[in-house]
Enzyme design. Sequence first.
Site, PDB file in Angstrom:
ATOM      1  N   ARG A   1       1.071  -4.680  -5.713  1.00 46.41           N
ATOM      2  CA  ARG A   1       1.059  -6.040  -5.203  1.00 46.41           C
ATOM      3  C   ARG A   1       1.422  -7.049  -6.226  1.00 46.41           C
ATOM      4  O   ARG A   1       0.830  -7.263  -7.110  1.00 46.41           O
ATOM      5  CB  ARG A   1      -0.122  -6.276  -4.329  1.00 46.41           C
ATOM      6  CG  ARG A   1      -0.194  -5.249  -3.233  1.00 46.41           C
ATOM      7  CD  ARG A   1      -1.294  -5.869  -1.914  1.00 46.41           C
ATOM      8  NE  ARG A   1      -1.202  -4.926  -0.822  1.00 46.41           N
ATOM      9  CZ  ARG A   1      -1.838  -3.891  -0.481  1.00 46.41           C
ATOM     10  NH1 ARG A   1      -2.940  -3.554  -1.551  1.00 46.41           N
ATOM     11  NH2 ARG A   1      -1.769  -2.868   0.604  1.00 46.41           N
TER      12      ARG A   1
ATOM     13  N   ASP B   1       2.177  -1.207  11.878  1.00 47.72           N
ATOM     14  CA  ASP B   1       2.313  -2.461  11.986  1.00 47.72           C
ATOM     15  C   ASP B   1       3.694  -3.042  11.989  1.00 47.72           C
ATOM     16  O   ASP B   1       3.735  -4.192  11.838  1.00 47.72           O
ATOM     17  CB  ASP B   1       1.327  -3.205  11.606  1.00 47.72           C
ATOM     18  CG  ASP B   1       1.361  -3.223   9.978  1.00 47.72           C
ATOM     19  OD1 ASP B   1       2.096  -2.428   9.488  1.00 47.72           O
ATOM     20  OD2 ASP B   1       0.485  -4.218   9.459  1.00 47.72           O
TER      21      ASP B   1
ATOM     22  N   THR C   1       4.338   2.468   5.502  1.00 48.98           N
ATOM     23  CA  THR C   1       2.961   1.809   5.850  1.00 48.98           C
ATOM     24  C   THR C   1       2.058   2.969   6.634  1.00 48.98           C
ATOM     25  O   THR C   1       2.714   3.278   7.713  1.00 48.98           O
ATOM     26  CB  THR C   1       2.662   0.236   6.421  1.00 48.98           C
ATOM     27  OG1 THR C   1       1.615  -0.051   6.479  1.00 48.98           O
ATOM     28  CG2 THR C   1       3.421   0.286   7.384  1.00 48.98           C
TER      29      THR C   1
ATOM     30  N   ASP D   1       5.636  -5.151   6.041  1.00 46.91           N
ATOM     31  CA  ASP D   1       6.286  -6.455   6.312  1.00 46.91           C
ATOM     32  C   ASP D   1       6.335  -7.381   5.118  1.00 46.91           C
ATOM     33  O   ASP D   1       7.163  -8.073   5.014  1.00 46.91           O
ATOM     34  CB  ASP D   1       5.341  -7.106   7.568  1.00 46.91           C
ATOM     35  CG  ASP D   1       5.744  -6.767   8.920  1.00 46.91           C
ATOM     36  OD1 ASP D   1       7.068  -6.749   8.933  1.00 46.91           O
ATOM     37  OD2 ASP D   1       5.001  -6.777   9.813  1.00 46.91           O
TER      38      ASP D   1
ATOM     39  N   ARG E   1      -5.447  -2.540   8.423  1.00 43.28           N
ATOM     40  CA  ARG E   1      -5.535  -4.268   8.111  1.00 43.28           C
ATOM     41  C   ARG E   1      -5.731  -4.863   9.638  1.00 43.28           C
ATOM     42  O   ARG E   1      -6.605  -4.875   9.923  1.00 43.28           O
ATOM     43  CB  ARG E   1      -3.951  -4.340   7.410  1.00 43.28           C
ATOM     44  CG  ARG E   1      -4.099  -5.823   6.574  1.00 43.28           C
ATOM     45  CD  ARG E   1      -2.869  -6.120   6.173  1.00 43.28           C
ATOM     46  NE  ARG E   1      -2.593  -5.489   4.932  1.00 43.28           N
ATOM     47  CZ  ARG E   1      -1.441  -5.851   4.035  1.00 43.28           C
ATOM     48  NH1 ARG E   1      -0.937  -6.714   4.313  1.00 43.28           N
ATOM     49  NH2 ARG E   1      -1.190  -4.990   3.138  1.00 43.28           N
TER      50      ARG E   1
ATOM     51  N   ASP F   1      -0.153   1.450   8.379  1.00 41.24           N
ATOM     52  CA  ASP F   1      -0.680   0.753   9.602  1.00 41.24           C
ATOM     53  C   ASP F   1       0.133   0.744  10.816  1.00 41.24           C
ATOM     54  O   ASP F   1      -0.409   0.337  11.905  1.00 41.24           O
ATOM     55  CB  ASP F   1      -0.882  -0.383   9.054  1.00 41.24           C
ATOM     56  CG  ASP F   1      -1.643  -0.741   7.940  1.00 41.24           C
ATOM     57  OD1 ASP F   1      -2.881   0.134   7.646  1.00 41.24           O
ATOM     58  OD2 ASP F   1      -1.389  -1.741   7.189  1.00 41.24           O
TER      59      ASP F   1
ATOM     60  N   GLY G   1       0.884  -1.019   0.022  1.00 44.71           N
ATOM     61  CA  GLY G   1      -0.008   0.062   0.060  1.00 44.71           C
ATOM     62  C   GLY G   1       0.948   1.327   0.023  1.00 44.71           C
ATOM     63  O   GLY G   1       1.839   1.432   0.735  1.00 44.71           O
TER      64      GLY G   1
END
Length: 325
Positions: free
Chosen positions: A77, A134, A130, A108, A176, A132, A16
């Site tokens: 992707r 994360d 990202t 990741d 996500r 996120d 993303g």
Amino acid sequence: MAEKIIRTIGVLTSGGDAPGMNAAIRAVVRTALGKGLKVRGIRRGYQGLLNEEIIDLSARDVSDTIQRGGTILQTARCDEMRTEEGQQKAAAICKKYGIDGLVVIGGDGSFKGAQKLANLGINTIGLPGTIDLDIACTEYTIGFDTAVNTAMEAIDKVRDTSTSHERCSIIEVMGRDAGYLALWCGIANGAERILMPEEHDYNEEAIVADIQECRKRGKKNYIIINAEGIGDSMNMAKRIEEATGMETRATVLGHMQRGGSPTCKDRVYASIMGALAVDLLEQGKTNRVVGYKHGEYVDFDIDEALGMQKGIPAYQYEIAKELAL
Ligand code: ADP
Ligand code: F6P
């Protein structure tokens, strides 16, 4: 053993997109050129690498980009990169184009691709990109600051109309499988509830009871920040309205959270990380992931970075709940 003398650096964005990726690309390009290295931009992430969409980048190619959202290299992707055949082809293409060091800006998943390339002899550096937040080895990821501010401003607007109509509003944010965007918005927007995939005690009956209690105490609205990892916001709104009698609306913020001009923080951190990626390659430190921890820019071995775990800080979540009184 990977060859450590770096003459040409490749850079790609993958997964993303995230605001600040352009600042990172710009920093990679200009730092490398400043050291007399050649820079190759790979368009459309690993898909573009496999399609040999590889261009030379000059200092001017990254002019006027630091303030732009998205990624000038495009992103994608790519399922083929998950296969051994795809990984071998990607490594062979890097070698064909003389790419001695590859900077992968992504999350990741993108780092797993970089890890596979590292095992095939390509010198790689991962930069955490990202919205996120994360990625376990870092407290900062490129794009999170912009995204969380974008979401916060949008939620403020929903709150205005929610208060006017004395409604319950469920606002779904991205992330996500992670709840960081939800947690930060929950605190920043003063939400009554934060629902995150990491929260194990999510209980709709308790929310219904709390809404009824809050109405008795004179609250004019009830804001629920719902993480994408929980989802189901539309149905949740119907169920809550039925159970409480309080008009309830759901808003899914969606991809607007990924766009927009990066904040100052994202521009500055991404620039430093981009420059650090090149410095590491120049020093012969390869197959690393860059992060930011305890006030410092750091780097970890890619295997170690991918093996790390992180969770929602319990104290932060407790505070969010206390402040929702
Ligand atoms: P992110 O990098 O933001 O986590 P994805 O999880 O979608 O995003 O991963 C981005 C891309 O990285 C994937 O489309 C794929 O090309 C590559 N990738 C993900 N997982 C792996 C893996 N296990 N092995 C090799 N490549 C991977
Ligand atoms: O990883 C960034 C992210 O925006 C997640 O928050 C979200 O789950 C996902 O990407 C959405 O991906 P896509 O743009 O492919 O719908």
